[in-house]
Design a protein around this motif. Structure first.
Motif, PDB file in Angstrom:
ATOM      1  N   ASN A 102       0.817  -1.212   0.000  1.00 24.11           N
ATOM      2  CA  ASN A 102       0.000   0.000   0.000  1.00 24.11           C
ATOM      3  C   ASN A 102       0.852   1.264   0.000  1.00 24.11           C
ATOM      4  O   ASN A 102       1.919   1.338   0.621  1.00 24.11           O
ATOM      5  CB  ASN A 102      -0.952   0.019   1.201  1.00 24.11           C
ATOM      6  CG  ASN A 102      -0.227  -0.001   2.527  1.00 24.11           C
ATOM      7  OD1 ASN A 102       0.583  -0.869   2.780  1.00 24.11           O
ATOM      8  ND2 ASN A 102      -0.502   0.967   3.367  1.00 24.11           N
ATOM      9  N   SER A 103       0.366   2.271  -0.728  1.00 27.60           N
ATOM     10  CA  SER A 103       1.019   3.582  -0.808  1.00 27.60           C
ATOM     11  C   SER A 103       0.010   4.578  -1.345  1.00 27.60           C
ATOM     12  O   SER A 103      -0.906   4.204  -2.089  1.00 27.60           O
ATOM     13  CB  SER A 103       2.247   3.513  -1.729  1.00 27.60           C
ATOM     14  OG  SER A 103       2.836   4.788  -1.874  1.00 27.60           O
ATOM     15  N   LYS A 104       0.164   5.845  -0.973  1.00 28.44           N
ATOM     16  CA  LYS A 104      -0.776   6.873  -1.446  1.00 28.44           C
ATOM     17  C   LYS A 104      -0.678   7.077  -2.952  1.00 28.44           C
ATOM     18  O   LYS A 104      -1.657   7.385  -3.618  1.00 28.44           O
ATOM     19  CB  LYS A 104      -0.508   8.203  -0.728  1.00 28.44           C
ATOM     20  CG  LYS A 104      -0.932   8.208   0.731  1.00 28.44           C
ATOM     21  CD  LYS A 104      -0.738   9.584   1.346  1.00 28.44           C
ATOM     22  CE  LYS A 104      -1.223   9.599   2.800  1.00 28.44           C
ATOM     23  NZ  LYS A 104      -1.049  10.930   3.427  1.00 28.44           N
ATOM     24  N   ASN A 105       0.524   6.918  -3.493  1.00 32.54           N
ATOM     25  CA  ASN A 105       0.741   7.114  -4.922  1.00 32.54           C
ATOM     26  C   ASN A 105       1.457   5.900  -5.502  1.00 32.54           C
ATOM     27  O   ASN A 105       1.720   4.927  -4.798  1.00 32.54           O
ATOM     28  CB  ASN A 105       1.569   8.384  -5.158  1.00 32.54           C
ATOM     29  CG  ASN A 105       0.915   9.623  -4.579  1.00 32.54           C
ATOM     30  OD1 ASN A 105      -0.205   9.970  -4.952  1.00 32.54           O
ATOM     31  ND2 ASN A 105       1.585  10.281  -3.652  1.00 32.54           N
ATOM     32  N   LEU A 106       1.762   5.966  -6.802  1.00 30.97           N
ATOM     33  CA  LEU A 106       2.510   4.886  -7.438  1.00 30.97           C
ATOM     34  C   LEU A 106       3.999   5.128  -7.252  1.00 30.97           C
ATOM     35  O   LEU A 106       4.525   6.178  -7.594  1.00 30.97           O
ATOM     36  CB  LEU A 106       2.180   4.827  -8.936  1.00 30.97           C
ATOM     37  CG  LEU A 106       2.915   3.742  -9.730  1.00 30.97           C
ATOM     38  CD1 LEU A 106       2.515   2.362  -9.237  1.00 30.97           C
ATOM     39  CD2 LEU A 106       2.621   3.876 -11.216  1.00 30.97           C
TER      40      LEU A 106
END
Length: 288
Positions: free
Chosen positions: A28-32
């Motif tokens: 999981n991460s807010k962006n790529l």
């Protein structure tokens, strides 16, 4: 349908003289955020491979590994004989190593800088096509993994929302008792003053005071948010960010009910609601 950001995909392609393995892992991460590991001769195609990953992954912390194992006679790796000899001479002289230990000495020399070189030949188009096919297959496997994880999370979310709906029902049931309890407390407090009170004025003040603790709007809004969460969860295209916004609104209503309740049985229910919502928010961080 929701998808998890956690996933793993792997694919292997066998060429006449090479075995190509692709592994893609996502968290999981807010962006790529794509991290790549591959032999240097394939770096020229890195942007193309990154674009392929970005189109299928969406967002998440991605580790991409490309491994190439030469299985035929052809190899682009060469030993720099003169450099290795020089290393061995220096090492033998430095450590007074006997000729009987040359095998160990050679092993050390080969591990030193510039002892082995690799020709950075251009990647053949047919080979790169095979690599692209391997990446696509690994991405399909990864997204299948994400989908399965998403189904498990969806089941858990629905269970949590169902629990919140049951707790809200209990809040609605105890609310009349809470309001009557509040009214009784105020009337008792006035009687303890042992003074005459204008009944009409007292009733007006009582109504005004009780309205400050009224949670009708909060109950209605929370019920709507819970229904909207399930509706969004069942939608064909469901995103973690939208569900995150809804859960924030749910938390706001639960907190307001808690601050207005002033009644132990209701406060106990609010604590249980907060616990269920916290579990939802923890899982929310991993939704695509």
């Amino acid at each position: 349908m929701i998808h998890s950001m956690t996933g793993f995909g792997k694919s292997t392609v066998q060429l006449p003289n090479k075995k190509i393995s692709v592994e893609i892992k996502s968290l999981n991460s807010k962006n790529l955020d794509v991290n790549t590991r591959m032999p240097s001769q394939y770096r020229a195609k890195e942007l193309v491979m990154r674009k392929m990953i970005a189109e299928k992954i969406g967002r998440g912390k991605v580790d991409f590994t490309l491994q190439v194992e030469v299985t035929g006679d052809e190899t682009s790796t060469k030993i720099n004989h003169e450099i290795v000899k020089a290393y061995m001479y220096e090492l033998r002289d430095l450590a007074s190593i006997s000729s009987a230990e040359n095998a160990k000495l050679l092993e050390i020399a080969l591990s030193l800088p510039d002892a082995v070189s690799t020709d950075a030949a251009e990647v053949d188009e047919s080979e790169f096509k095979a690599i692209q096919n391997a990446i696509n297959e690994a991405l399909i496997n990864l997204n299948s993994y994400r989908k399965d994880e998403g189904l498990a999370m969806e089941k858990d979310f629905k269970h949590r929302i169902e629990q919140l709906q049951l707790l809200l029902k209990e809040v609605i049931e105890v609310d009349p008792e809470r309001m009557q309890n509040l009214r009784t407390k105020l009337e008792t407090a006035v009687e303890d003053l042992k003074s005459k009170v204008d009944e009409d004025r007292f009733e007006q003040e009582l109504v005004f005071y009780i309205e400050k603790y009224d949670i009708t709007e909060e109950k209605v809004r929370l019920a709507n948010h819970l229904s909207y969460f399930i509706e969004t969860l069942n939608a064909k295209e469901s995103g973690g960010k939208k569900l995150g916004f809804i859960s924030q609104e749910m938390g706001r209503e639960i907190n307001t009910i808690g601050s207005k309740s002033n009644f132990a049985p209701m406060q106990k229910l609010v604590v249980q609601m907060k616990d269920e919502l916290e579990k939802i928010k923890e899982q929310m961080l991993n939704i695509l």
